[in-house]
Every structure is written in C-alpha cells, then in structure tokens.
Write an enzyme that holds these catalytic residues in place. Sequence first.
Site, short mmCIF file in Angstrom:
data_model
loop_
_atom_site.label_atom_id
_atom_site.label_comp_id
_atom_site.label_asym_id
_atom_site.label_seq_id
_atom_site.Cartn_x
_atom_site.Cartn_y
_atom_site.Cartn_z
N ASP A 1 -71.25 -77.41 -62.66
CA ASP A 1 -70.52 -77.88 -63.86
C ASP A 1 -70.90 -77.01 -65.18
O ASP A 1 -72.07 -76.42 -65.22
CB ASP A 1 -70.88 -79.48 -64.33
CG ASP A 1 -70.22 -79.87 -65.35
OD1 ASP A 1 -69.00 -79.54 -65.42
OD2 ASP A 1 -70.72 -80.70 -66.07
N ASP B 1 -74.33 -82.81 -63.95
CA ASP B 1 -75.18 -83.42 -65.01
C ASP B 1 -74.58 -85.06 -64.48
O ASP B 1 -75.22 -85.98 -65.19
CB ASP B 1 -75.03 -83.43 -66.44
CG ASP B 1 -73.54 -83.37 -66.68
OD1 ASP B 1 -72.70 -83.83 -65.94
OD2 ASP B 1 -73.10 -83.39 -67.85
N ASP C 1 -69.03 -85.85 -62.17
CA ASP C 1 -69.21 -84.76 -60.91
C ASP C 1 -69.51 -85.68 -59.63
O ASP C 1 -69.96 -85.19 -58.79
CB ASP C 1 -70.38 -83.80 -61.22
CG ASP C 1 -69.96 -83.06 -62.66
OD1 ASP C 1 -69.08 -82.69 -62.52
OD2 ASP C 1 -70.96 -82.74 -63.35
#
Length: 1193
Positions: free
Chosen positions: A487, A849, A853
């Site tokens: 990410d 994080d 996700d």
Amino acid sequence: MGDHLEKSQHALLNEGDENEMEIFGYRTQGCRKALCLIGSIFSLGMLPLVFYWRPAWRVWANCVPCSLQEADVVLLKTTDEFKIYSWKKVIWISLSALSSTSGLTPDHPLITDEGYIINRAIRKPDLKVRYIKVQKIRYVWNNLEGQFQKIGSLEDWLSSAKIHQKFGLGLTSEEQEIRRLICGPNAIDVEITPIWKLLIKEVLNPFYIFQLFSVCLWFSEDYKEYALAIILMSVISIALTVYDLRQQSVKLHHLVESHNSITVSVYERKAGAQDLESRLLVPGDLLILTGSRVQMPCDAILIDGSCVVDEGMLTGESIPVTKTPLSQTASSVPWKMQSEADPRRHVLFCGTEVIQAKAAGSGAVRAVVLQTGFNTAKGDLVRSILYPKPMNFKLYRDAIRFLLCLVGTATIGMVYTLCVYVLSGEPPEEVVRKALDVITIAVPPALPAALTTGIIYAQRRLKKKGIFCISPQRINVCGQLNLVCFDKTGTLTRGGLDPWGVVPCDQNGFQAVHSFASGKALPQGPLCAAMASCHSLILLDGTIQGDPLDLKMFEATKWEMTASGDDLHIKEMLAHTIVVKPTDMVGQVPAEGLAIVHQFPFSSALQRMTVIVQEMGGGRLAFMKGAPERVASFCQPDTVPTSFISELQIYTTQGFRVIALAYKKLEMDCPTTALMREKVESDLVFLGLLILENRLKEETKPVLEELISARIRTVMITGDNLQTAITVARKSGMVSEGQKVILVEANEATGSSSASISWKLVEEKKPGPFGSQDTYINIREEVPENGRDRSYHFALSGKSFHVISQYFSSLLPKILINGTIFARMSPGQKSSLVEEFQKLDYFVGMCGDGANDCGALKMAHVGISLSEQEASVASPFTSKTPNIECVPHLIKEGRAALVTSFCMFKYMALYSMIQYVGVLLLYWKTNSLSNYQFLFQDLAITTLIGVTMNLNGANPKLVPFRPAGRLISPPLLLSVVLNILLSLAMHIVGFILVQKQPWYIMDYHSVCPVRNESASALAASPSVPEKTRSNSTFASFENTTIWFLGTINCIFVALVFSKGKPFRQPTYTNYIFVLVLILQMGVCLFILFADIPEMHRRLDLLCTPVLWRVYILIMISSNFVVSLAVEKAIIENRALWIAVKRCFGYQSKSQYRIWQRNLANDSSWPPLNQTSYSDMQGVSYSNPVFESNEEQL
C-alpha cells in the site's frame, strides 16, 4: 460416493461463498450401528479411533444415504482443494410450547409474510423446525425450497421501505420469542475448552498414537529407559501444546465475553422501550441508542439519526467513521443495492464503539438489528480464528510422502527380518517383536515434530524484532515470496499529511498558490469555509477527533469548533451539532459561523464526501471535497479551469496529495433530511485545490532496493492518484532511473463504441516547476528507439483494471508480468489483483496499514499488517514497527526456517536409515543393538542435535535466489540417497572386515588381555591370556563395530547437513550446536579408546585391538570427507545445477516464467501509442494448476 447421489440427497451450503460446502443427507440405520459397536469392541477401540480420524467413514458405516429432508445426519465436505469432511446431527426445535402462550397456530403463524425464512422453516401442523449447526452458524431447513439456509440475519431481499415499515416500530413480544428460539442467542460464545478435552484431542493425534504403539513395543522388550524418555518428552510436548491452546482459548474468550453481557434499550411494539440483555436480541429488533461510548452487541442498520463510530476492531482504522441513516425510499430494490455508495455506511457493526449518537431533532437514534451472534462482522472475525483455512504447504505434503516411502522401506525390512528369524528357528513372539522393531527404527516418530522446530525458533526471533505471527506455518511460505505488494499511504509514505498550500480559482482560472509555509492567513471565502466544514471531525470531551487529513485541513483555516444546538435556533438542528467559527486571528469574515447539519460521508468507492451547512443568519450551502477528477465531474463545466489537468499534474508528479473542493447554494424550502445526495452533488462551483505533502518514510527506499537486488518484485497498490503513485514509485526506487513507465488506460463500452485500451509512454522532463523532475505523456506517433526495451513498467488505475478484467482479460497476464503501479484501487480490487498474481504462480506478499487492505492481506500468501488494531487478525503477521523494514526480516527468517526444516528432514531421515541398516546387518547374525546402545544414539546424540541444530539465525543479506520449495527436489533427494548409500557401504565394509580379522573368534567375546596387545601379537600367539567372557546376548564384534560406526556417523552427518550461507548464518556462529558436537565427539572417542570394563559391560560392547579402533575411525572419517565433498561440490553447487538444467533443456513451469519467455520473444510487445478495441469476446485467462491449487502452497 456423493457424486452419485440424487439431487435431493446432495446440495451446496453457502454457495458461492468462501466457506462453500457440499452437504449430503444420511439416515442412521440400527443394524449398521450395532455392527459398528461390535467392531469397536473386537478391535479394542481402534475402529472408533479410525472413525475419529476419518469422519466420512463413520457416517458411511453407520448410515444409509437419503434425501436431505429425511436426514438425521448430514455429511459436509468443503469444496476447496482440501476436501475436508465433517458430520453434523440434525436438531429439532418444537414451537408447541409457544403456541398456547402466544397464539401461534399452524394456520395462522405470527410471522405472516411468506418471504421470511423463519416462516418457511416451521413445519406444519406440528410446528417444528429442524436445523444444523456448522462452525457456530445455524442453518434451518426451508420446507418450501427444500434446502438448508442460514438463519440469524435479516433477509437480503428486504428493501429500505420494507425495513422501515416492518421493523420501524419494533417487533411484538411473540415475534421476539419465536425468533429467539429459532435464531438462538445473540452471543459470540467462545467457551474455554476444558483441559481434559484438549488433552484427549492432542493424545489422539496419529503421531502420538504411533508413539504409544512404539512405547508399548519397547516396554515388551524391556527397553524401559528410552520408552520412559519418550513418554517424558511426549508429556512435556503435550503439556506445552495444551497450555498454549488453553491460553489462546482463554484469551479469545476474554476478547469476546464483554459483548455478550450488555444491557440495551429495545423498543417493543406494544410495550414500548425497555431495557434488555443483549443475549436476547433477535434480527428485526429495534434498538434505541443513547449516550456515548456504547459498545454494539450486534450488527444493526441505522434508520434514524447519525452516529460516529470507532471501527478500529474491524478495519484497523483508528479514525472515527460517520454513519448515516438508511433512507426510506419507495422502491422494491434490496436495500444493499439501493444505496449508491457502500451500504456499510448505514450499518453499525458488532464490537465497534459508538462514540457519539446524534438524533434528528427531538427523536431518538434508532437502529434495526441486522445480524446476531456469529453472523455479525465480529462473529465472522472470531470464526476465522476458530476455523482458520488449513495450510496446504508443499513441505508438509512432501514430508507425508517421504514418510510413506519410509513405511515402504520398513515393510521390506520386516519381510527380511521375518525370513532371517524364521529360518533361524526363533520363537514366533520374538520374530514378531523384531519385525515390529523395524517399523519404529525406519519411521522416526520425531520427524513431523522436527520439521516444525525451525519455525518455532524463527517465530521467537521475529517476536524479538516486533513481528508477531498468528499462523506459524506461514513463516516457511515467507521463504518462497517472489513478489510483494505495498500500500502507499501510511506504508511507503508517511501516514500524516501536512498542508502545503491551496490553489484557489475563479472565473479567470487558477490563481497564485497560497503557501502555508508563508505564515499568512488563508483568504476568507467559500474555499476557506469548505476547508473548515467539509470533514467528519467530532468534538469529544473538548478534543477534536477524526481523520488526520481532515484535522490538518481544519487547523490550517485557524477556525475553531464547538458543539451546540440550543443557542442557534436553526431548524432541523441535530442535538450536539458541530459548529465551526472563525477566530479573531483570521480578521473580518463574511459569516459568523457554519453549523454542519448533514453529512454524506466519505467513501473509498465514491472518492468524495459532501456536507450541508447552515450559515448563521444566512442561507444553506453544500461543500464537497474529494479526488480532483471526481469533484470536477460534479461541477459546472464553466467553473472548472481549462488548465485543470495540467495544473493537477504539476503537483501530483511531485508526489503531493491533491484534494479538490467545490460548493453550491441550496434552496431553503426543502428539509435537509429529504435532500437526495444526487441532487445535492450536482451543478457545483469549483473552488480550487488543496495541496498536501506526503513524504516517503526514511526506511522505504533502502528496503525496496534490498528487495529488488534480491530479485523480488515490488508492486504498489494504492487508492491515490495515478500520477502521484508514479512519482512515488520513481522516488522510492520501485521504478529505477532509466526505466520506462507505460500508462495503460482502458475505457468501458459506451453506446455503439466498444471498450478500448490504449498504451502511452510516460516520460520525464527536467527541470520541474519546483526543481524536481516532471512527467508527461508521450503522445507522439513515432516511438523512440529505446521505447521497446525490456526495462519497462505498466501503470494503470482501478477503473482500467476493472475494464481490462472484463473486456481484455486475455491481456491481463501480459500486463501483470510488468505491472508495477496500480492506483485508485478499491479494497475489492486490491484483493482481486493479489489473486490474479497468484494465478500466475507468484508467491505473493501484501504489506499494508490495515485500513483498507484487510481483504488483500487475507488473500495473499503472506499478509503483513502495520496496524496494531484487532483487525490485524486478518493478517498472519503484524509488525509493531510501522514501516516496511519488517518485510525483508520476514523473508530472511522464512528462508532460514525453510532451509532449517530441510536440514532436519535430511538428518532425521539419515539417522533412521543409519540405525535401520545397522540393525538389519546385525539381524543377519540374529543379533541387534542393546537397549543402552539405542538409548545413547536416540537421546545423547539425536535428541541433542535435533534441539540445537536449528538455532542458526537468518543470514542478514538477501541473496538473489530462493531456497528450494520442495522436499522432493532433485538436489535434496540426491543428497539423501547418496548419504544413505555411503552409510550403507561403510556399514557393510565394517561388518565384513571385522569378521575377517585374525582375532575374530566366534566362541569368545573379548580379545583384550590385561594389557592390550597388537593384532599381530595376537595372531602369533594362539594361547592368549585368560579372557573375560560377556554374559550379554548382544555383545559381539559385529555389534561393537556397527554401533561405533553408526553413532559417530550420526554426529558427522549433523555437521554435513547443518547449512550456513546463503540463507542462514554460518554453522560456527551456532555456538551451542558446535559445543554439543564437540562434547558428543569427545565422549564417543573416549568410549572407543578407553578400556573400562564396566563401561563396556553397561553398553554391551566388546574390547577390540587399538588398531581396529583406528580402522573404525578411518572408515568414519573417510565417509565424512566423501559426504562433505559431495554436499559442497555437487548438492550445494548452484552453478552446476543451472548447467544441468540447461543441458537437459529444463525450463520453469511457473506461469509467470512461461509468460516472460513468450513476451521476450514478442517484438510487438509492449504496444506503444496504440488504441485497441474489444471484440466483446472477453476470453478469460485460467491457470489449471491454480484452480486445483495442488502446487500453490
């Protein structure tokens, strides 16, 4: 068997879901049950044990197939690659007790709507319901549709109007009772498993059953010492395992128990509001939410008022989320499809905390219970812990296969033993005992445990580095990673965004940039008002809380925030409405303040948020902020500057985060709650751009460079702007200097035109407006000479990814082979992308994080969460250090653990074969090793080596290749086979030579006089002094020779198989292991050369001439030198194996390798400055290997 059943006997449970299962109907038959009972008695309990290991066999033996409607037992089989069987009893619920008290009759049930599953589940006229409970979820039998269906949730087909109409006034007490009985309690009950249950479950493991068999055999042979040692080790192992399982059970129990005993306010249709224990809630109940800091005991749909909720437990996001009520729209469309944005914005999830509940006017905040118990979001999270997806790691499968090979070897040894001992005229019981001994020697009971020791040590080392693991088997998978997805925001870049400046605009276009670094106050006007009010911040206990981006934006305006509702007298004002006011620092302002009266919350799917504000003493306004492209699309075209795209690129190419702002004036005649989002978000006036800095973390570039140098692909998956993502990829080193970026743009079909895909080269130009590089799209028709080199990366947006997947799926694998930058990706698209990479046979890691996700973290082979929230349970690994340094650490430890597992596998295999060969040679003389000889080898040598051999740490340097991923690989198999042959040759040579020695006397068991003489002296003098005669049945020259050869060989084999670089630290750094080897070697040499009769008697050894002992040492040393030479020169010679592969034309069968070879030979790839159109065929790519998942893990 199930494939031949009729449709009525077979169905799918949870069709299309991740936990899809096949379900088969069976009926218990009395005669079959009686036969199984008799079989259990005559087999001394072995039959029930087999049924415990094979649930399907139990059902097939006790029951006969029947339709699901008649079944009293169902057999379940997962539809994934594991095909796991389980069985459940069908349970009956009787509603007859309610019929007399609540007026329930067969002809007139209280739940009259035929569409409700509860009504369809009630069998008439006896008012009974049948259900099964699978993984904590109830499934009731739908009498009309003839299938089991999940219960405990509101029906998906309900529209928003139906929800308001049916449940807006609450349920009657009678309806509550019926639902309570059928749906079960609203509780996530994770009982603390009793120790005795854990103990029995652990003891019944096939591994311990085999150990029990071995121990019984050893006791019958009076091999009590080692049997007791094995029992002691097993008891310690079982105790530690049971303790660990018990601790996990207690921890999980405490984690969920607080949500099972909450008092809530429920509105009952006749009795009104009343306090109720949360366990009694049922789907359809009407909750009244009051106060703040309320823990949600269930999933509920908000139908009135608004709430600010902390969803950190579910998403890992510590930012409060605003929930809005489900509008009452006159439509029959299901409520989840009715909402333009994510329907989750209307749902309060179980386990989350309602920080603030704001009622509309004088009403109450109301929510309808959507799901209860394990059906809730938290329940699903807990079930994923209780029932994790099994790991089908190749190492484990290969170990099982090799164990079967050892069983085959043991069978050959048993036949040999039977022949030798029967021909020797040994008693039958002795023959059987010796034959069974061969099994315990050839099949080492410690092999499965030995394979996990490296993982345990790796887990301990990871914990010291702040990396925690909830799935230890995944550590080995880390060693195979060859692609890692990251990410961007919060992972590669800093989580916090600092305002850099604003670019206002008017009818003349964009104005001069206002830099916040200048210290000048922001000019007052609609742009400043938008920044002060268009957010989801809340005021809690005098502190402003919310999204850090919103907070930074608000602080930049130098306005202040208050919570008020009484002193403004604004119509439709919610209680505790947020009011923003300019402070004295900002000078004269056009308005006294703004009251935020309504929010359309931010959604990652919509990429925008909108608020409706009321000016104090003025009109009503709407402000929007979001992704520039999205916001501009809602604005009046003439208010969007013509230089919008170029101005946006100026900042995004510098790595800035850009947010656009817009507004419009609203009419006052329409109530705020009645305003539709579509109406509010139209014909807006574009205000300008807010520029925020998002710098790379210091650790990002070195880590990515380390991974790339190790030939591990790095990919960025972000929800941010594409240009920003490209710039961050360049700055971080993900795209190296000189490498090209090709922008892939795909558009959906519109009207008569087909879907299209275009390829444009993104080039650099210097200098940029701020002294940094800029990028632009090369739209020239000619292609530069180096445009088609092999060093290129594809960049595309989430929209293009969706279109390519739908219309150009045959191109998808080609794009993924060089796809590096994926921007504007939704959470669902992130998961899909990870899965597509897996289809190409990549071992995929995902580092994020935890905010958006979770799906990708769960989908990846290895998910690494940088969040410490409870949502990290979706990820096998969680790092306390919020940067990507944990990724190379994990890969290094994974590689080390994988190599360690291979080392232990090879050692345990050789150890068992060394004993096997030695014992079979001694069987030829109807002899064997004594108990103390076995004990010395098993405990003093092998056990100590097994404990210390795995202590090597990981090599601090990542090398550009991975360890072998399989036990059944040519180098490893060759290593094992060659070492077995060397040991076999050494034992045979020693066995034959000792019998040819001149001092070898069959009638005497010692050739050592009082003073040891040489072999030549013994040969010259047949009249030797008085010799001690041994009383042992084991002591012989063959026994002594074989034992010394085997024991010292076990030490040398451990040294040969203990691997160091390139994946582990050198063996000499493992001080404990080296010390153990030195001590073991010293003890063995002492026993070999010391003439201590008592020691010889205890170990059943015979004293031999010193020269023969030297010969033994020479044989072992020669074997060691040859073995070490073979291992270093052949087995570990990577260049040699590469040359062998080239010689035989072997090429990798991994899909991504095949595609790489094909594309390397395709001169027309990649296409540049071209546009292609879909033929509407949409041929999809399929990887059969991935679909069967036979070789995936």
